[in-house]
Design a protein around this motif. Structure first.
Motif, PDB file in Angstrom:
ATOM      1  N   ALA A 184      35.383  42.614  34.098  1.00 46.84           N
ATOM      2  CA  ALA A 184      34.054  42.290  34.604  1.00 46.84           C
ATOM      3  C   ALA A 184      33.835  40.793  34.721  1.00 46.84           C
ATOM      4  O   ALA A 184      32.961  40.347  35.468  1.00 46.84           O
ATOM      5  CB  ALA A 184      32.992  42.883  33.687  1.00 46.84           C
ATOM      6  N   TYR A 185      34.614  40.001  33.978  1.00 47.07           N
ATOM      7  CA  TYR A 185      34.388  38.556  33.943  1.00 47.07           C
ATOM      8  C   TYR A 185      35.367  37.785  34.817  1.00 47.07           C
ATOM      9  O   TYR A 185      35.423  36.562  34.739  1.00 47.07           O
ATOM     10  CB  TYR A 185      34.485  38.073  32.496  1.00 47.07           C
ATOM     11  CG  TYR A 185      33.538  38.798  31.578  1.00 47.07           C
ATOM     12  CD1 TYR A 185      32.165  38.692  31.735  1.00 47.07           C
ATOM     13  CD2 TYR A 185      34.023  39.615  30.567  1.00 47.07           C
ATOM     14  CE1 TYR A 185      31.294  39.373  30.907  1.00 47.07           C
ATOM     15  CE2 TYR A 185      33.158  40.307  29.729  1.00 47.07           C
ATOM     16  CZ  TYR A 185      31.796  40.180  29.906  1.00 47.07           C
ATOM     17  OH  TYR A 185      30.930  40.863  29.082  1.00 47.07           O
ATOM     18  N   VAL A 186      36.136  38.460  35.652  1.00 48.31           N
ATOM     19  CA  VAL A 186      37.078  37.797  36.554  1.00 48.31           C
ATOM     20  C   VAL A 186      36.405  37.572  37.903  1.00 48.31           C
ATOM     21  O   VAL A 186      35.950  38.511  38.548  1.00 48.31           O
ATOM     22  CB  VAL A 186      38.357  38.629  36.732  1.00 48.31           C
ATOM     23  CG1 VAL A 186      39.283  37.963  37.747  1.00 48.31           C
ATOM     24  CG2 VAL A 186      39.073  38.797  35.393  1.00 48.31           C
ATOM     25  N   LEU A 187      36.369  36.316  38.339  1.00 42.37           N
ATOM     26  CA  LEU A 187      35.798  35.976  39.641  1.00 42.37           C
ATOM     27  C   LEU A 187      36.886  35.832  40.696  1.00 42.37           C
ATOM     28  O   LEU A 187      36.734  36.320  41.820  1.00 42.37           O
ATOM     29  CB  LEU A 187      34.997  34.670  39.541  1.00 42.37           C
ATOM     30  CG  LEU A 187      34.361  34.174  40.845  1.00 42.37           C
ATOM     31  CD1 LEU A 187      33.310  35.156  41.343  1.00 42.37           C
ATOM     32  CD2 LEU A 187      33.739  32.795  40.641  1.00 42.37           C
ATOM     33  N   ALA A 188      37.978  35.157  40.362  1.00 38.21           N
ATOM     34  CA  ALA A 188      39.067  34.945  41.326  1.00 38.21           C
ATOM     35  C   ALA A 188      40.337  34.604  40.565  1.00 38.21           C
ATOM     36  O   ALA A 188      40.288  34.170  39.403  1.00 38.21           O
ATOM     37  CB  ALA A 188      38.714  33.812  42.295  1.00 38.21           C
ATOM     38  N   LEU A 189      41.488  34.795  41.224  1.00 36.66           N
ATOM     39  CA  LEU A 189      42.764  34.454  40.611  1.00 36.66           C
ATOM     40  C   LEU A 189      43.828  34.273  41.673  1.00 36.66           C
ATOM     41  O   LEU A 189      43.693  34.789  42.797  1.00 36.66           O
ATOM     42  CB  LEU A 189      43.208  35.520  39.608  1.00 36.66           C
ATOM     43  CG  LEU A 189      43.660  36.885  40.145  1.00 36.66           C
ATOM     44  CD1 LEU A 189      44.529  37.601  39.100  1.00 36.66           C
ATOM     45  CD2 LEU A 189      42.471  37.771  40.493  1.00 36.66           C
ATOM     46  N   ASP A 190      44.883  33.562  41.315  1.00 38.57           N
ATOM     47  CA  ASP A 190      46.012  33.389  42.223  1.00 38.57           C
ATOM     48  C   ASP A 190      46.691  34.736  42.462  1.00 38.57           C
ATOM     49  O   ASP A 190      46.864  35.533  41.527  1.00 38.57           O
ATOM     50  CB  ASP A 190      47.026  32.402  41.628  1.00 38.57           C
ATOM     51  CG  ASP A 190      46.533  30.967  41.662  1.00 38.57           C
ATOM     52  OD1 ASP A 190      45.657  30.659  42.494  1.00 38.57           O
ATOM     53  OD2 ASP A 190      47.022  30.160  40.851  1.00 38.57           O
ATOM     54  N   SER A 191      47.103  34.971  43.700  1.00 44.17           N
ATOM     55  CA  SER A 191      47.715  36.254  44.050  1.00 44.17           C
ATOM     56  C   SER A 191      49.093  36.430  43.423  1.00 44.17           C
ATOM     57  O   SER A 191      49.628  37.542  43.420  1.00 44.17           O
ATOM     58  CB  SER A 191      47.825  36.378  45.574  1.00 44.17           C
ATOM     59  OG  SER A 191      48.633  35.341  46.101  1.00 44.17           O
ATOM     60  N   THR A 192      49.656  35.369  42.889  1.00 49.01           N
ATOM     61  CA  THR A 192      50.981  35.454  42.267  1.00 49.01           C
ATOM     62  C   THR A 192      50.936  36.027  40.856  1.00 49.01           C
ATOM     63  O   THR A 192      51.971  36.382  40.299  1.00 49.01           O
ATOM     64  CB  THR A 192      51.622  34.058  42.217  1.00 49.01           C
ATOM     65  OG1 THR A 192      50.712  33.153  41.569  1.00 49.01           O
ATOM     66  CG2 THR A 192      51.916  33.549  43.623  1.00 49.01           C
ATOM     67  N   LEU A 193      49.760  36.123  40.263  1.00 44.55           N
ATOM     68  CA  LEU A 193      49.626  36.629  38.903  1.00 44.55           C
ATOM     69  C   LEU A 193      49.721  38.149  38.879  1.00 44.55           C
ATOM     70  O   LEU A 193      49.377  38.834  39.842  1.00 44.55           O
ATOM     71  CB  LEU A 193      48.302  36.179  38.296  1.00 44.55           C
ATOM     72  CG  LEU A 193      48.178  34.680  38.005  1.00 44.55           C
ATOM     73  CD1 LEU A 193      46.762  34.315  37.631  1.00 44.55           C
ATOM     74  CD2 LEU A 193      49.145  34.269  36.898  1.00 44.55           C
ATOM     75  N   HIS A 194      50.158  38.681  37.736  1.00 44.05           N
ATOM     76  CA  HIS A 194      50.321  40.130  37.564  1.00 44.05           C
ATOM     77  C   HIS A 194      49.239  40.649  36.615  1.00 44.05           C
ATOM     78  O   HIS A 194      48.940  40.013  35.601  1.00 44.05           O
ATOM     79  CB  HIS A 194      51.704  40.440  36.990  1.00 44.05           C
ATOM     80  CG  HIS A 194      51.903  41.890  36.666  1.00 44.05           C
ATOM     81  ND1 HIS A 194      52.054  42.859  37.640  1.00 44.05           N
ATOM     82  CD2 HIS A 194      51.956  42.537  35.475  1.00 44.05           C
ATOM     83  CE1 HIS A 194      52.204  44.037  37.065  1.00 44.05           C
ATOM     84  NE2 HIS A 194      52.149  43.877  35.755  1.00 44.05           N
ATOM     85  N   THR A 195      48.652  41.799  36.937  1.00 45.99           N
ATOM     86  CA  THR A 195      47.621  42.392  36.091  1.00 45.99           C
ATOM     87  C   THR A 195      48.017  43.804  35.671  1.00 45.99           C
ATOM     88  O   THR A 195      48.652  44.529  36.439  1.00 45.99           O
ATOM     89  CB  THR A 195      46.259  42.445  36.807  1.00 45.99           C
ATOM     90  OG1 THR A 195      46.360  43.286  37.967  1.00 45.99           O
ATOM     91  CG2 THR A 195      45.821  41.053  37.234  1.00 45.99           C
ATOM     92  N   GLU A 196      47.631  44.173  34.458  1.00 49.91           N
ATOM     93  CA  GLU A 196      47.957  45.495  33.926  1.00 49.91           C
ATOM     94  C   GLU A 196      46.898  45.919  32.910  1.00 49.91           C
ATOM     95  O   GLU A 196      46.485  45.122  32.065  1.00 49.91           O
ATOM     96  CB  GLU A 196      49.333  45.465  33.250  1.00 49.91           C
ATOM     97  CG  GLU A 196      49.766  46.793  32.654  1.00 49.91           C
ATOM     98  CD  GLU A 196      51.087  46.683  31.911  1.00 49.91           C
ATOM     99  OE1 GLU A 196      51.665  47.725  31.569  1.00 49.91           O
ATOM    100  OE2 GLU A 196      51.531  45.534  31.667  1.00 49.91           O
ATOM    101  N   VAL A 197      46.441  47.160  33.006  1.00 51.96           N
ATOM    102  CA  VAL A 197      45.450  47.682  32.062  1.00 51.96           C
ATOM    103  C   VAL A 197      46.143  48.034  30.747  1.00 51.96           C
ATOM    104  O   VAL A 197      47.182  48.698  30.740  1.00 51.96           O
ATOM    105  CB  VAL A 197      44.745  48.927  32.634  1.00 51.96           C
ATOM    106  CG1 VAL A 197      43.804  49.536  31.600  1.00 51.96           C
ATOM    107  CG2 VAL A 197      43.976  48.567  33.900  1.00 51.96           C
ATOM    108  N   ILE A 198      45.569  47.562  29.633  1.00 55.84           N
ATOM    109  CA  ILE A 198      46.113  47.872  28.310  1.00 55.84           C
ATOM    110  C   ILE A 198      44.991  48.441  27.442  1.00 55.84           C
ATOM    111  O   ILE A 198      43.810  48.322  27.769  1.00 55.84           O
ATOM    112  CB  ILE A 198      46.715  46.627  27.633  1.00 55.84           C
ATOM    113  CG1 ILE A 198      45.636  45.560  27.419  1.00 55.84           C
ATOM    114  CG2 ILE A 198      47.875  46.065  28.447  1.00 55.84           C
ATOM    115  CD1 ILE A 198      46.100  44.389  26.581  1.00 55.84           C
ATOM    116  N   ALA A 199      45.370  49.054  26.329  1.00 53.94           N
ATOM    117  CA  ALA A 199      44.397  49.664  25.424  1.00 53.94           C
ATOM    118  C   ALA A 199      44.392  48.941  24.092  1.00 53.94           C
ATOM    119  O   ALA A 199      45.436  48.538  23.580  1.00 53.94           O
ATOM    120  CB  ALA A 199      44.717  51.140  25.207  1.00 53.94           C
TER     121      ALA A 199
END
Length: 251
Positions: free
Chosen positions: A106-121
């Motif tokens: 919810a607190y992410v506005l923008a980021l470089d497209s080269t970064l990797h994202t993954e949902v964790i618990a």
């Protein structure tokens, strides 16, 4: 025409990410690297810039449907300057390096497209079904623009100084930190809040790194898909402490 408003003209800088003012971000596009930004966050732009919905893989869609955590993004490409904002929240640019960063999406506005994202618990120490919290892990090298409701607090965690944070106030932390969800309660049932204090689930951090906290436990009314995983009813996420405080008022 003359006005003090002209004091708020564009900031001149060679940097790609520039804080135009505390609540407005300017990003320069050169045609080589795209930017991923929160859908609908563009408030102005100059130049030849294309905006398109960002494709989600099937695994990303399943993870977001299951946990409520994930990023609904648009891809910004071309050459020019784009200005981003969201409900006049405060904006902060963070350089992500090898260490990585874990955030509430919810607190992410923008980021470089080269970064990797993954949902964790993040699991509860009690092992109570549904009392975990889902977050977004960001890895690689690049920049991320985060938002907070008010000016945040950056807390340093060291091996001899651990930090506890309300689960509704946490924004981000160093991925390398050890984290556990807990609720020190005086009641026989861990599902209940701490007596009549109004305090509930918290995250405990140990190791070496940082924790970013905002001075608010309630998100602005933006209908954002934030923290709506299984932990929402236990004090973590959009309907956490606020919803429980309302419920407690009726019990």
């Amino acid at each position: 025409m003359q006005s003090p408003l002209f004091n708020y003209a564009e900031q001149q800088s060679q940097e790609r990410y520039v804080i135009q003012n505390p609540q407005l971000l300017r990003i320069s596009l050169t045609g080589s690297d795209d930017i991923l930004a929160r859908k609908g966050a563009m408030v102005a732009y100059q130049g030849l810039v294309d905006f398109d919905g960002e494709y989600q893989t099937s695994s990303q869609r399943r993870a977001q449907a299951r946990t409520g955590e994930g990023l609904d993004l648009m891809r910004c490409s071309g050459q020019g300057t784009v200005y981003f904002a969201n409900l006049a929240q405060y904006i902060h640019v963070v350089e992500v390096e090898q260490e990585g960063m874990t955030v509430d999406s919810a607190y992410v506005l923008a980021l470089d497209s080269t970064l990797h994202t993954e949902v964790i618990a993040v699991d509860s120490q009690y092992g109570v079904s549904g009392s975990g919290k889902y977050q977004l892990n960001i890895s690689g090298r690049g920049k991320v623009a985060l938002m907070t409701s008010g000016q945040p607090l950056m807390m340093h965690v060291t091996p001899d100084k651990y930090v506890n944070v309300d689960a509704d106030a946490i924004v981000a932390w160093s991925t390398g930190l050890r984290v556990q969800m807990q609720a020190q309660t005086t009641n026989s049932s861990v599902r209940r809040r701490r007596g009549s204090t109004g305090e509930g689930w918290e995250l405990s951090f140990l190791g070496q790194g940082f924790v970013l906290v905002q001075p608010s436990e309630v998100m602005p009314p933006q209908n954002a898909a934030i923290g709506q995983g299984l932990a929402a009813q236990f004090g973590a996420g959009q309907h956490g402490s606020h919803a429980q405080n309302q419920n407690n008022a009726w019990n």
